[in-house]
Design an enzyme around this catalytic site. Structure first.
Site, PDB file in Angstrom:
ATOM      1  N   GLU A 169      -0.815   9.069   5.161  1.00  0.00           N
ATOM      2  CA  GLU A 169      -1.746   9.504   6.193  1.00  0.00           C
ATOM      3  C   GLU A 169      -2.124  10.956   5.924  1.00  0.00           C
ATOM      4  O   GLU A 169      -1.336  11.732   5.400  1.00  0.00           O
ATOM      5  CB  GLU A 169      -1.114   9.366   7.578  1.00  0.00           C
ATOM      6  CG  GLU A 169      -0.992   7.912   7.976  1.00  0.00           C
ATOM      7  CD  GLU A 169      -0.308   7.709   9.319  1.00  0.00           C
ATOM      8  OE1 GLU A 169      -0.287   8.632  10.136  1.00  0.00           O
ATOM      9  OE2 GLU A 169       0.198   6.593   9.534  1.00  0.00           O
ATOM     10  N   ARG A 183       3.798   9.051  15.825  1.00  0.00           N
ATOM     11  CA  ARG A 183       4.864   8.044  15.828  1.00  0.00           C
ATOM     12  C   ARG A 183       6.130   8.639  15.176  1.00  0.00           C
ATOM     13  O   ARG A 183       6.071   9.165  14.079  1.00  0.00           O
ATOM     14  CB  ARG A 183       4.402   6.775  15.099  1.00  0.00           C
ATOM     15  CG  ARG A 183       3.307   6.046  15.890  1.00  0.00           C
ATOM     16  CD  ARG A 183       2.824   4.788  15.184  1.00  0.00           C
ATOM     17  NE  ARG A 183       1.877   5.061  14.119  1.00  0.00           N
ATOM     18  CZ  ARG A 183       1.227   4.112  13.429  1.00  0.00           C
ATOM     19  NH1 ARG A 183       1.437   2.838  13.709  1.00  0.00           N
ATOM     20  NH2 ARG A 183       0.383   4.427  12.475  1.00  0.00           N
ATOM     21  N   CYS A 211       6.308   4.986   9.160  1.00  0.00           N
ATOM     22  CA  CYS A 211       6.812   4.161   8.051  1.00  0.00           C
ATOM     23  C   CYS A 211       8.219   4.467   7.564  1.00  0.00           C
ATOM     24  O   CYS A 211       9.041   3.565   7.506  1.00  0.00           O
ATOM     25  CB  CYS A 211       5.814   4.181   6.915  1.00  0.00           C
ATOM     26  SG  CYS A 211       4.329   3.284   7.418  1.00  0.00           S
ATOM     27  N   LEU A 263      -0.545   4.514   0.310  1.00  0.00           N
ATOM     28  CA  LEU A 263      -1.280   5.695   0.783  1.00  0.00           C
ATOM     29  C   LEU A 263      -0.475   6.480   1.799  1.00  0.00           C
ATOM     30  O   LEU A 263       0.389   5.941   2.484  1.00  0.00           O
ATOM     31  CB  LEU A 263      -2.638   5.301   1.371  1.00  0.00           C
ATOM     32  CG  LEU A 263      -2.717   4.444   2.640  1.00  0.00           C
ATOM     33  CD1 LEU A 263      -2.457   5.240   3.908  1.00  0.00           C
ATOM     34  CD2 LEU A 263      -4.073   3.791   2.733  1.00  0.00           C
ATOM     35  N   GLU A 311       0.845  -1.198   0.000  1.00  0.00           N
ATOM     36  CA  GLU A 311       0.000   0.000   0.000  1.00  0.00           C
ATOM     37  C   GLU A 311       0.881   1.249   0.000  1.00  0.00           C
ATOM     38  O   GLU A 311       1.849   1.315   0.738  1.00  0.00           O
ATOM     39  CB  GLU A 311      -0.899  -0.035   1.246  1.00  0.00           C
ATOM     40  CG  GLU A 311      -1.818   1.151   1.377  1.00  0.00           C
ATOM     41  CD  GLU A 311      -2.600   1.413   0.087  1.00  0.00           C
ATOM     42  OE1 GLU A 311      -3.275   0.502  -0.404  1.00  0.00           O
ATOM     43  OE2 GLU A 311      -2.515   2.546  -0.429  1.00  0.00           O
TER      44      GLU A 311
HETATM   45  N1  NAI Z   1       0.206   4.027   8.256  1.00  0.00           N
HETATM   46  C1  NAI Z   1       0.427   4.171   6.967  1.00  0.00           C
HETATM   47  O1  NAI Z   1       0.283   5.260   6.423  1.00  0.00           O
HETATM   48  C2  NAI Z   1       0.841   3.022   6.111  1.00  0.00           C
HETATM   49  C3  NAI Z   1       1.189   1.791   6.675  1.00  0.00           C
HETATM   50  N2  NAI Z   1       1.587   0.754   5.870  1.00  0.00           N
HETATM   51  C4  NAI Z   1       1.896  -0.557   6.459  1.00  0.00           C
HETATM   52  O2  NAI Z   1       0.655  -1.198   6.802  1.00  0.00           O
HETATM   53  C5  NAI Z   1       0.823  -1.987   7.979  1.00  0.00           C
HETATM   54  C6  NAI Z   1      -0.178  -1.552   9.028  1.00  0.00           C
HETATM   55  O3  NAI Z   1       0.108  -0.216   9.397  1.00  0.00           O
HETATM   56  P1  NAI Z   1      -0.927   0.691  10.186  1.00  0.00           P
HETATM   57  O4  NAI Z   1      -2.275   0.529   9.602  1.00  0.00           O
HETATM   58  O5  NAI Z   1      -0.316   2.048  10.253  1.00  0.00           O
HETATM   59  O6  NAI Z   1      -0.875   0.003  11.620  1.00  0.00           O
HETATM   60  P2  NAI Z   1      -1.795   0.277  12.892  1.00  0.00           P
HETATM   61  O7  NAI Z   1      -0.973  -0.008  14.064  1.00  0.00           O
HETATM   62  O8  NAI Z   1      -2.478   1.601  12.746  1.00  0.00           O
HETATM   63  O9  NAI Z   1      -2.948  -0.844  12.769  1.00  0.00           O
HETATM   64  C7  NAI Z   1      -2.753  -2.203  12.936  1.00  0.00           C
HETATM   65  C8  NAI Z   1      -4.037  -2.825  13.509  1.00  0.00           C
HETATM   66  O10 NAI Z   1      -3.877  -4.244  13.572  1.00  0.00           O
HETATM   67  C9  NAI Z   1      -4.533  -4.689  14.743  1.00  0.00           C
HETATM   68  N3  NAI Z   1      -4.097  -6.039  15.093  1.00  0.00           N
HETATM   69  C10 NAI Z   1      -2.949  -6.439  15.709  1.00  0.00           C
HETATM   70  N4  NAI Z   1      -2.923  -7.778  15.817  1.00  0.00           N
HETATM   71  C11 NAI Z   1      -4.060  -8.242  15.272  1.00  0.00           C
HETATM   72  C12 NAI Z   1      -4.605  -9.533  15.066  1.00  0.00           C
HETATM   73  N5  NAI Z   1      -3.965 -10.629  15.456  1.00  0.00           N
HETATM   74  N6  NAI Z   1      -5.819  -9.645  14.477  1.00  0.00           N
HETATM   75  C13 NAI Z   1      -6.488  -8.532  14.072  1.00  0.00           C
HETATM   76  N7  NAI Z   1      -6.016  -7.288  14.226  1.00  0.00           N
HETATM   77  C14 NAI Z   1      -4.822  -7.134  14.810  1.00  0.00           C
HETATM   78  C15 NAI Z   1      -4.204  -3.629  15.768  1.00  0.00           C
HETATM   79  O11 NAI Z   1      -5.104  -3.688  16.872  1.00  0.00           O
HETATM   80  C16 NAI Z   1      -4.359  -2.364  14.929  1.00  0.00           C
HETATM   81  O12 NAI Z   1      -5.685  -1.871  14.975  1.00  0.00           O
HETATM   82  C17 NAI Z   1       2.289  -1.831   8.393  1.00  0.00           C
HETATM   83  O13 NAI Z   1       3.023  -2.865   7.809  1.00  0.00           O
HETATM   84  C18 NAI Z   1       2.686  -0.500   7.748  1.00  0.00           C
HETATM   85  O14 NAI Z   1       4.062  -0.444   7.472  1.00  0.00           O
HETATM   86  C19 NAI Z   1       1.636   0.864   4.514  1.00  0.00           C
HETATM   87  C20 NAI Z   1       1.283   2.047   3.910  1.00  0.00           C
HETATM   88  C21 NAI Z   1       0.851   3.219   4.644  1.00  0.00           C
HETATM   89  O1  UGA Z   2       4.407   3.344   3.929  1.00  0.00           O
HETATM   90  C1  UGA Z   2       3.812   4.261   4.435  1.00  0.00           C
HETATM   91  O2  UGA Z   2       3.320   4.241   5.559  1.00  0.00           O
HETATM   92  C2  UGA Z   2       3.632   5.561   3.721  1.00  0.00           C
HETATM   93  O3  UGA Z   2       4.762   6.396   4.097  1.00  0.00           O
HETATM   94  C3  UGA Z   2       4.721   7.710   3.538  1.00  0.00           C
HETATM   95  O4  UGA Z   2       3.538   8.392   3.949  1.00  0.00           O
HETATM   96  P1  UGA Z   2       3.395   9.109   5.383  1.00  0.00           P
HETATM   97  O5  UGA Z   2       4.371   8.520   6.342  1.00  0.00           O
HETATM   98  O6  UGA Z   2       1.951   9.091   5.700  1.00  0.00           O
HETATM   99  O7  UGA Z   2       3.780  10.630   5.173  1.00  0.00           O
HETATM  100  P2  UGA Z   2       4.611  11.491   4.124  1.00  0.00           P
HETATM  101  O8  UGA Z   2       3.735  12.523   3.564  1.00  0.00           O
HETATM  102  O9  UGA Z   2       5.346  10.646   3.175  1.00  0.00           O
HETATM  103  O10 UGA Z   2       5.666  12.196   5.096  1.00  0.00           O
HETATM  104  C4  UGA Z   2       6.612  11.440   5.821  1.00  0.00           C
HETATM  105  C5  UGA Z   2       7.571  12.361   6.543  1.00  0.00           C
HETATM  106  O11 UGA Z   2       8.412  13.035   5.615  1.00  0.00           O
HETATM  107  C6  UGA Z   2       8.398  14.430   5.854  1.00  0.00           C
HETATM  108  N1  UGA Z   2       8.555  15.134   4.553  1.00  0.00           N
HETATM  109  C7  UGA Z   2       7.768  14.809   3.492  1.00  0.00           C
HETATM  110  C8  UGA Z   2       7.935  15.435   2.291  1.00  0.00           C
HETATM  111  C9  UGA Z   2       8.923  16.405   2.123  1.00  0.00           C
HETATM  112  O12 UGA Z   2       9.138  17.006   1.048  1.00  0.00           O
HETATM  113  N2  UGA Z   2       9.705  16.707   3.193  1.00  0.00           N
HETATM  114  C10 UGA Z   2       9.541  16.090   4.409  1.00  0.00           C
HETATM  115  O13 UGA Z   2      10.293  16.395   5.374  1.00  0.00           O
HETATM  116  C11 UGA Z   2       7.071  14.718   6.499  1.00  0.00           C
HETATM  117  O14 UGA Z   2       7.111  15.898   7.268  1.00  0.00           O
HETATM  118  C12 UGA Z   2       6.902  13.468   7.349  1.00  0.00           C
HETATM  119  O15 UGA Z   2       7.554  13.608   8.587  1.00  0.00           O
HETATM  120  C13 UGA Z   2       4.685   7.589   2.003  1.00  0.00           C
HETATM  121  O16 UGA Z   2       4.590   8.900   1.433  1.00  0.00           O
HETATM  122  C14 UGA Z   2       3.491   6.742   1.550  1.00  0.00           C
HETATM  123  O17 UGA Z   2       3.528   6.587   0.135  1.00  0.00           O
HETATM  124  C15 UGA Z   2       3.594   5.376   2.225  1.00  0.00           C
HETATM  125  O18 UGA Z   2       2.479   4.569   1.878  1.00  0.00           O
END
Ligand code: NAI
Ligand code: UGA
Length: 440
Positions: free
Chosen positions: A154, A330, A262, A152, A150
């Site tokens: 935040e 975080r 991330c 996306l 993914e």
């Molecule tokens: N936060 C982001 O913007 C992005 C995160 N990712 C990846 O996606 C994954 C998830 O990240 P987040 O959504 O940020 O994590 P998060 O910590 O916000 O959510 C994880 C959820 O999984 C639940 N959980 C834990 N163990 C479980 C189980 N056994 N059964 C069902 N639910 C369970 C937790 O209670 C929690 O609600 C990570 O690998 C992260 O690197 C990828 C792209 C964007």
């Molecule tokens: O794997 C993930 O979780 C996600 O991590 C980032 O997304 P996110 O962490 O939500 O936020 P970003 O907008 O990427 O910013 C990350 C950090 O970089 C910093 N940043 C971003 C852009 C920039 O030009 N300069 C800079 O310092 C932001 O302030 C922030 O602390 C990636 O942009 C997503 O594509 C990815 O899915």
């Protein structure tokens, strides 16, 4: 289509809601009972713009169901998405315990063909590990394991999910490929591509995307530090290079280091993968070192200005989340800065539109939480801008001047123009630009 999403965090909840929005029936599962209770009432446990509207609509239409019952969700679904945490282990590797535990459970639940999709960010080889666990208990024709990372962000997650630049799907199964293609059709109607590849390349793509973006930020932070020393203005340099289509305008903003759940963990994890494969990925080492150094830059500027004597000085901090439009703290640079200021015996008051609740869990009564951005300025020695929320961009300068004890701003995000700060007579120290010395 019938879908289960295991894990209702930032990724799982957005994924589940957006799949429901395109007409699918989605069961979202989490072990956190409080979260599920909130979600059943249509309340999002996270701040994510636009999400609750979709949540309400799909709950009303009964296209999305929240449950703690994994078996129920799996029985009702054909595609099972794993959106579980993959936090960094002690050595920087991604900890796969959540994924592998759920895979063990799935092996005892599945009775007919399902596609298991790794949505979490997982290291190369994880699809093979999940396959091996399932294959211990299930005939091979009952499942396929797909890697679908993914991308996306935040704060803009719904938009990113509904209109992705691309969808990456790692699978060598033709059956899974056809189903995944159909599932993602509504999201790529504008012509954005779905790239099919093998599982390992898909897993690697995710880490490389995040690490490359982190590298761009570290690069620009170093450029900013050099600009400060040479009298160049990093914002002009950024515009100057960004208009080259080979470089591109986005993600070139210098600041106080990347944070979030991330970038820091994914750069570490890719570095670990390189090490585990006996490859010395030198650039990644530097990306991490530069970021650690940049997270300290505001504190160093503050210390220098006050000649190392911060005892009793009062600072108003604007912005706490790791970036605007999220309550996520975080690895937020604000946390390190607050701790450093407290260690130096300074007084800290903070304001953030949505992240104060989370910061309170970390610092409790050690800092003051303000109900609006101006309150903390009263009698403060300086304002420190840590996150570039929109409401800080065009503030009531008159009130700022009236409330602050001294007209001093340290800006970690280059929110104001140098001309404006000069006109108002502020001491203004930002990133990669000359310091305005102002009139006190
Ligand atoms: N936060 C982001 O913007 C992005 C995160 N990712 C990846 O996606 C994954 C998830 O990240 P987040 O959504 O940020 O994590 P998060 O910590 O916000 O959510 C994880 C959820 O999984 C639940 N959980 C834990 N163990 C479980 C189980 N056994 N059964 C069902 N639910 C369970 C937790 O209670 C929690 O609600 C990570 O690998 C992260 O690197 C990828 C792209 C964007
Ligand atoms: O794997 C993930 O979780 C996600 O991590 C980032 O997304 P996110 O962490 O939500 O936020 P970003 O907008 O990427 O910013 C990350 C950090 O970089 C910093 N940043 C971003 C852009 C920039 O030009 N300069 C800079 O310092 C932001 O302030 C922030 O602390 C990636 O942009 C997503 O594509 C990815 O899915």
């Amino acid at each position: 289509m019938k879908i289960a999403v295991v894990g209702t965090g930032y990724v799982g909840l957005v994924t589940g809601t957006c799949f429901a929005e395109t007409g699918n029936i989605v069961h979202c599962v989490d072990v956190d009972e409080k979260k599920i209770a909130l979600l059943k009432k249509g309340k999002s446990p996270i701040y994510e713009p636009g999400l609750e509207v979709l949540l309400h609509r799909n709950l009303r239409e009964k296209r999305i169901v929240f449950t703690t019952d994994l078996k129920l969700a799996v029985d009702k679904s054909d595609i099972i998405f794993l959106a579980l945490p993959t936090p960094p282990g002690e050595d920087g590797s991604a900890d796969l315990k959540y994924i592998l535990e759920v895979a063990q459970k799935l092996a005892t639940i599945i009775t007919k063909y399902k596609i298991i999709v790794n949505k979490s960010t997982v290291p190369v080889g994880t699809a093979d590990k999940v396959t091996a666990i399932l294959a211990e208990k299930l005939p091979r024709e009952l499942f396929d394991v797909v890697s679908n990372p993914e991308f996306l962000r935040e704060g803009i997650a719904v938009d990113d999910f509904l209109k992705p630049d691309r969808v990456v799907i790692g699978t060598t199964s033709e059956r899974a490929k056809t189903i995944m293609h159909e599932l993602y059709q509504p999201f790529v109607r504008q012509g954005n591509p779905i790239y099919f590849m093998d599982e390992r390349s898909a897993e690697m793509t995710k880490y490389v995307a995040n690490s490359y973006l982190a590298m761009r930020i570290s690069f620009m932070n170093e450029v900013a530090n050099l600009c400060e020393r040479t009298g160049a203005n990093v914002d002009l340099v950024r515009i100057g290079i960004g208009s080259d289509s080979r470089i591109g305008k986005r993600f070139l903003f210098p600041g106080i280091g990347y944070g979030g759940s991330c970038f820091p963990k994914d750069v570490k994890a890719l570095h670990y993968t390189a090490k585990a494969n006996k490859y010395n990925f030198k650039l990644l080492d530097t990306v991490m070192q530069v970021n650690a150094q940049q997270k300290k830059i505001l504190f160093q500027k503050i210390k220098k200005y006050y000649k190392n004597d911060l005892k009793g000085k009062q600072f108003a901090i604007w912005g706490l989340s790791f970036k605007p439009e999220t309550d996520d703290i975080r690895e937020a640079p604000s946390l390190e800065l607050i701790q450093d200021l407290l260690d130096a015996e300074a007084k800290v008051s903070v304001y953030d539109p949505v992240a104060m609740g989370n910061v309170k869990k970390v610092f409790g009564s050690k800092v003051k939480y303000q109900k609006n951005q101006y309150e903390g300025l009263k009698n403060a020695d300086a304002l420190v801008i840590v996150t570039e929320w929109s409401e800080f961009r065009n503030p009531d300068y008159e009130r700022m001047v009236k409330y602050l004890k001294s007209k001093v701003i340290f800006d970690g995000r280059n929110v104001y123009s140098l001309e404006k700060m000069e006109e108002l007579g502020f001491y203004y120290n930002s990133i990669g630009r000359r310091t305005i010395h102002g009139k006190q």
